[in-house]
Every structure is written in C-alpha cells, then in structure tokens.
Design a protein around this motif. Structure first.
Motif, short mmCIF file in Angstrom:
data_model
loop_
_atom_site.label_atom_id
_atom_site.label_comp_id
_atom_site.label_asym_id
_atom_site.label_seq_id
_atom_site.Cartn_x
_atom_site.Cartn_y
_atom_site.Cartn_z
N THR A 108 0.09 -2.73 -7.31
CA THR A 108 -0.57 -3.04 -8.57
C THR A 108 -1.66 -2.01 -8.86
N THR A 129 -7.49 -11.15 -8.75
CA THR A 129 -7.27 -9.86 -9.39
C THR A 129 -8.38 -9.63 -10.41
N TYR A 162 -6.79 -14.90 -3.08
CA TYR A 162 -6.11 -13.86 -3.86
C TYR A 162 -6.71 -13.84 -5.25
N THR A 215 -7.84 -5.79 -6.67
CA THR A 215 -7.33 -7.00 -6.04
C THR A 215 -8.05 -7.30 -4.73
N LYS A 273 1.49 -8.16 -1.08
CA LYS A 273 1.77 -8.35 -2.51
C LYS A 273 2.37 -7.07 -3.08
N PRO A 296 -1.85 -4.61 -2.19
CA PRO A 296 -2.72 -5.59 -1.56
C PRO A 296 -2.03 -6.27 -0.38
#
Length: 163
Positions: free
Chosen positions: A106, A133, A131, A110, A103, A143
């Motif tokens: 971020t 967050t 998945y 996560t 991914k 992630p």
C-alpha cells in the motif's frame, strides 16, 4: 398451657416437615458434580520479531505460520541497522515458531502491531492486533508484523483486528 403446647408442637411439626420436604426435593434433583472443564483461558507470552521486511518475492498475504528458518527466509529478509536495537531478532526454531500477519502492498501510512495472544475457552489461540491506515505516502510499503511463540502453544489461530 395445653393450647400453647399444641401451638408449639404444631410449629415444630411444620418446621420438621419443611426440612424433610427440602431434603426430599434435593434427593429428587441431585446436583450434577461432574463438570466439563474448559481449557485454561489466559495470555500466552510472545516476543516481537523486529528488523525484518517482507520480501518482494513473498506471495503470502494474511496470516502466516512459519516453523522453520528456511521457510522464514522465503518470506522475510533482514533489515538491520546500526545502533542499539538495530539487529534483527534472533529466532530459535527448535523452541519457537513465528506467527505473522502480512497485508497487501500500500501507499497509505499504515500501523500494524500485535496486541495480545490468548487462549480462549475453546482452546483456540486468539491473536489480537492493531491495524490503522492514514495518509497517502509517496512510496509503497508492505505492512506486517511477526511474533515468536513457544512451540508448545498450539491450536487453531483466530485473528482479531482492532483499530
């Protein structure tokens, strides 16, 4: 007696006529015994690839299939630590390949983890993963997860994300 004999004969005659009609109906519409056999549907074993990180130089995002050690090293770096279970998972690319989901970077907490790998009726590999967050962090992460799969397990891969 003649009346009961006639009644019995008529009943037997109707019964036999019904049986013959049933047979004739099945002769008119024979059942097709040739079936299309769907590919085997079921779980495919895999191993979790642990203690690696996605390199900052890696440009790939989404699903990644990696078939060689050289290609793996362009995407992942070792993140081993001391103690039990701290060593990176050994991957034998002569027998297995790696499926990974990566991914974007971020700053949110996560969780990304594989759940199942199954072959569906169309022969496709369905990779289901979790998945989620959470809260904002004061640092960024990329992630990802990676699994090792036997090279004999081939087919189009379908990703199924669950939360």
């Amino acid at each position: 007696m003649t009346k009961s004999f006639l009644t019995l004969a008529a009943t037997i005659s109707l019964f036999l006529t019904g049986c013959q009609n049933s047979k004739k109906e099945s002769d008119k519409h024979p059942q097709d015994t040739t079936e299309t056999i769907a590919p085997k549907v079921g779980a495919i074993p895999f191993i979790g690839i642990e203690n690696y990180f996605v390199k900052n130089t890696a440009k790939r995002i989404g699903f990644v299939k990696i078939e060689t050690a050289e290609d793996f090293e362009t995407v992942f770096g070792m993140a081993g630590s001391s103690g039990a279970g701290g060593q990176p998972t050994k991957i034998d690319f002569s027998k297995q390949y790696v499926m990974a989901v990566i991914k974007p970077t971020t700053d949110l907490s996560t969780t990304l983890a594989p759940k199942t790998l199954e072959r569906n009726a169309k022969g496709q590999l369905v990779l289901t993963y979790m998945y989620t967050t959470g809260e904002k962090q004061n640092y960024s992460t990329r992630p990802n997860f990676a699994i090792g799969v036997n090279k004999s397990e081939t087919g189009t891969v379908i990703l199924q994300e669950v939360q």
